[in-house]
Scaffold this motif. Structure first.
Motif, short mmCIF file in Angstrom:
data_model
loop_
_atom_site.label_atom_id
_atom_site.label_comp_id
_atom_site.label_asym_id
_atom_site.label_seq_id
_atom_site.Cartn_x
_atom_site.Cartn_y
_atom_site.Cartn_z
N GLN A 20 0.83 -1.04 0.03
CA GLN A 20 -0.07 -0.12 0.11
C GLN A 20 0.83 1.34 0.07
OE1 GLN A 20 -3.22 0.53 2.64
NE2 GLN A 20 -4.18 -1.39 2.22
N ILE A 21 2.15 1.11 0.76
CA ILE A 21 2.83 2.38 0.74
C ILE A 21 3.27 2.70 -0.72
CG2 ILE A 21 5.04 3.46 1.47
CD1 ILE A 21 4.71 1.80 4.11
N VAL A 22 3.81 1.61 -1.40
CA VAL A 22 4.25 1.94 -2.81
C VAL A 22 2.99 2.64 -3.66
CG1 VAL A 22 5.05 0.79 -4.72
CG2 VAL A 22 5.87 -0.10 -2.63
N ARG A 23 1.73 1.72 -3.46
CA ARG A 23 0.76 2.50 -4.38
C ARG A 23 0.52 3.90 -3.93
NH1 ARG A 23 -1.99 -1.55 -6.70
NH2 ARG A 23 -3.84 -0.69 -6.73
N ARG A 69 7.74 -12.86 -3.25
CA ARG A 69 8.55 -12.00 -4.18
C ARG A 69 7.39 -11.51 -5.14
NH1 ARG A 69 11.49 -7.93 -4.06
NH2 ARG A 69 9.66 -7.23 -4.53
N THR A 70 6.67 -12.58 -5.47
CA THR A 70 5.67 -12.24 -6.57
C THR A 70 4.44 -11.30 -5.88
OG1 THR A 70 4.19 -13.99 -6.18
CG2 THR A 70 6.03 -14.42 -7.72
N ILE A 71 4.19 -11.31 -4.59
CA ILE A 71 3.28 -10.74 -4.30
C ILE A 71 3.84 -9.19 -3.82
CG2 ILE A 71 1.90 -10.23 -1.84
CD1 ILE A 71 1.84 -13.44 -1.60
N LEU A 72 5.03 -8.90 -3.54
CA LEU A 72 5.57 -7.74 -3.18
C LEU A 72 5.67 -6.96 -4.59
CD1 LEU A 72 7.77 -8.44 -0.19
CD2 LEU A 72 5.45 -7.25 -0.19
N ASP A 73 5.32 -5.68 -4.58
CA ASP A 73 5.84 -4.72 -5.58
C ASP A 73 7.29 -4.81 -5.83
OD1 ASP A 73 4.13 -2.04 -6.97
OD2 ASP A 73 6.43 -2.03 -6.86
N PRO A 74 7.42 -4.70 -7.34
CA PRO A 74 9.07 -4.93 -7.70
C PRO A 74 9.96 -4.00 -6.98
CG PRO A 74 7.35 -5.24 -9.55
CD PRO A 74 6.72 -4.83 -8.32
N LEU A 75 9.31 -2.59 -6.57
CA LEU A 75 10.05 -1.62 -5.86
C LEU A 75 10.42 -1.87 -4.56
CD1 LEU A 75 8.21 1.65 -7.35
CD2 LEU A 75 10.65 0.93 -7.70
N ILE A 76 9.83 -2.77 -3.91
CA ILE A 76 10.11 -3.42 -2.64
C ILE A 76 11.34 -4.20 -2.47
CG2 ILE A 76 9.29 -4.43 -0.49
CD1 ILE A 76 6.48 -3.57 -1.31
#
Ligand SMILES: Cc1cc2nc3c(=O)[nH]c(=O)nc-3n(C[C@H](O)[C@H](O)[C@H](O)COP(=O)(O)OP(=O)(O)OC[C@H]3O[C@@H](n4cnc5c(N)ncnc54)[C@H](O)[C@@H]3O)c2cc1C
Length: 379
Positions: A20-23, A69-76
């Motif tokens: 959510q932070i990334v979004r 890894r597939t759940i987390l946004d690539p920026l994380i």
């Protein structure tokens, strides 16, 4: 250097908060003004509520897992390195690898775990479904079960407040379908003076238990299990024999919390509205590891994450935590017979479950699939 957000734990709370932070502040992450690192113990993310269905052969285990890894946004930045020591005074965390992670804002989301070892004999003679391994072991035991006495017992605290009622009613269903309900005595025990800690749930459950021939004893706190006699005794002085013991062991927070001196039992003193660790403006606590006076549930993690994210972003930008969590929780309750109900409540309004329906059961089954969108911070 940009502001560093460090998240400990990649379960429900840690994943929702990070995604959510990334979004919300995508641009700051892209420019490097803010970075997010998540420390986890494994790349496997399990949908824990699915473990309730596993013993009854209602789901396949593989359906309950995804790669984190597939759940987390690539920026994380996701690193598999369990936190070994959390030093909130020095703003740093040491991983088991020995690496030190410094942060500007810390999010602790290390969850809770069942601790059968806290009840003598339970690890040897009991079953539970609050771990993947435990749920599979119980599945095997139920497949072999041909009749006898099944005792159900809880330790406190534990995650998922309604799991005791759900597992009991789903067990009744399972045994009926298997044609051995007549040969089985289901004996439900509960630690307080009612069949459930939420009065409206207890009021609703008693006639359902009676209609389905489920016997029960209240004020039953597990003391120990006599492994050779297959007998469970309570702190209140009673004892009951069993052929199969289905338990929810008492839970505790992750060991790193107690080892870092952050909270007794692994529960961190947390401001129940802002979700900041008491005494630390730049440390947030989300999910089971808080000491909030509310259920330890995925929905608690979800609704509190929504608030925590706003406050984390505000603190990262040099502001204050102004968003307040009202204690919102929502839980479906599987009631067997392809039906379900739900409870919705917060700090000040207790729940009242409506009559179970097939529609709510299908909503719960649908949510079991949609969960992965929740973990991605989308739903
Ligand atoms: C059988 C069952 C049924 C359930 N049913 C429901 C339901 O119907 N509805 C509902 O709302 N909730 C339900 N729950 C509860 C829900 O799953 C939990 O409350 C939820 O997972 C808590 O989220 P969390 O992020 O705090 O902890 P978790 O999801 O457990 O995540 C914690 C993460 O932290 C990691 N971790 C631990 N220590 C460290 C460390 N030192 N360093 C780094 N990482 C660490 C763990 O490996 C884990 O990945 C159920 C749970 C179970 C077991």
């Amino acid at each position: 250097m940009g502001k560093r957000i460090l998240v400990l734990g990649s379960g429900v709370a840690g994943s929702i908060v990070s995604n959510q932070i990334v979004r919300k502040i995508f641009k700051e992450l892209q420019t490097g003004d803010v970075s997010i690192t998540v420390l986890g113990t494994t790349d496997t993310h399990c949908y824990q509520p699915g473990w309730l269905y596993l013993p009854f052969d209602l789901v396949r285990n593989e359906e309950l897992k995804r790669s984190e890894r597939t759940i987390l946004d690539p920026l994380i930045n996701f690193i598999i390195d369990s936190a070994k020591l959390i030093d909130v005074k020095a703003n740093k965390v040491t991983g088991v690898s020995g690496k030190i992670y410094e942060y500007d804002v810390l999010v602790i989301a290390t969850g809770s775990v069942p601790r059968p070892d806290l009840i003598p004999g339970l690890s040897e003679a009991g079953h539970w479904f609050h771990t993947e391994e435990g749920a599979l072991k119980l599945q095997a035991a139920l497949r072999e079960f041909t009749g006898g006495k099944i005792v159900i017992a809880m330790g406190v605290p534990h995650k998922c407040p309604v799991a005791p009622i759900e597992v009991t009613l789903m067990l009744d269903d399972y045994l009926r379908k298997k044609g051995i309900r007549e040969k089985t005595d289901i004996f439900y025990t509960y630690p307080v003076g009612a069949v459930h800690t939420i009065p409206a749930v207890a009021k609703w459950a008693v006639p359902v238990f009676e209609e389905r021939g489920i016997r029960y004893e209240t004020f039953f706190n597990m003391k120990e299990v006599d492994v050779s006699k297959k007998m469970l005794s309570s702190l209140e002085g009673s004892s009951v024999e069993f052929d199969l013991l289905i338990s929810i062991p008492p839970h505790r927070g992750a060991s790193v919390i107690t080892e870092s001196g952050l909270g007794e039992g692994g529960w961190i003193p947390t401001n129940k509205q802002t979700l900041q660790m008491e005494g630390y403006k730049n440390v947030f606590v989300v999910g089971d590891t808080t000491n909030l006076p509310i259920s330890k549930a995925g929905s608690t993690a979800h609704f509190s994450a929504d608030i925590a994210v706003e406050n984390i972003i505000s603190v990262v930008r040099g502001g204050e935590a102004t968003h307040l969590y009202d204690g919102k929780v929502f839980c479906f309750i599987e009631t067997g017979k392809s039906q379900a109900t739900y409870i919705s409540f917060n700090y000040s309004n207790p729940p009242v479950p409506p009559p179970p329906t097939t529609t709510v059961h299908w909503m719960k089954l649908s949510y079991n699939r949609l969960y992965w969108l929740t973990a991605r911070g989308i739903l």
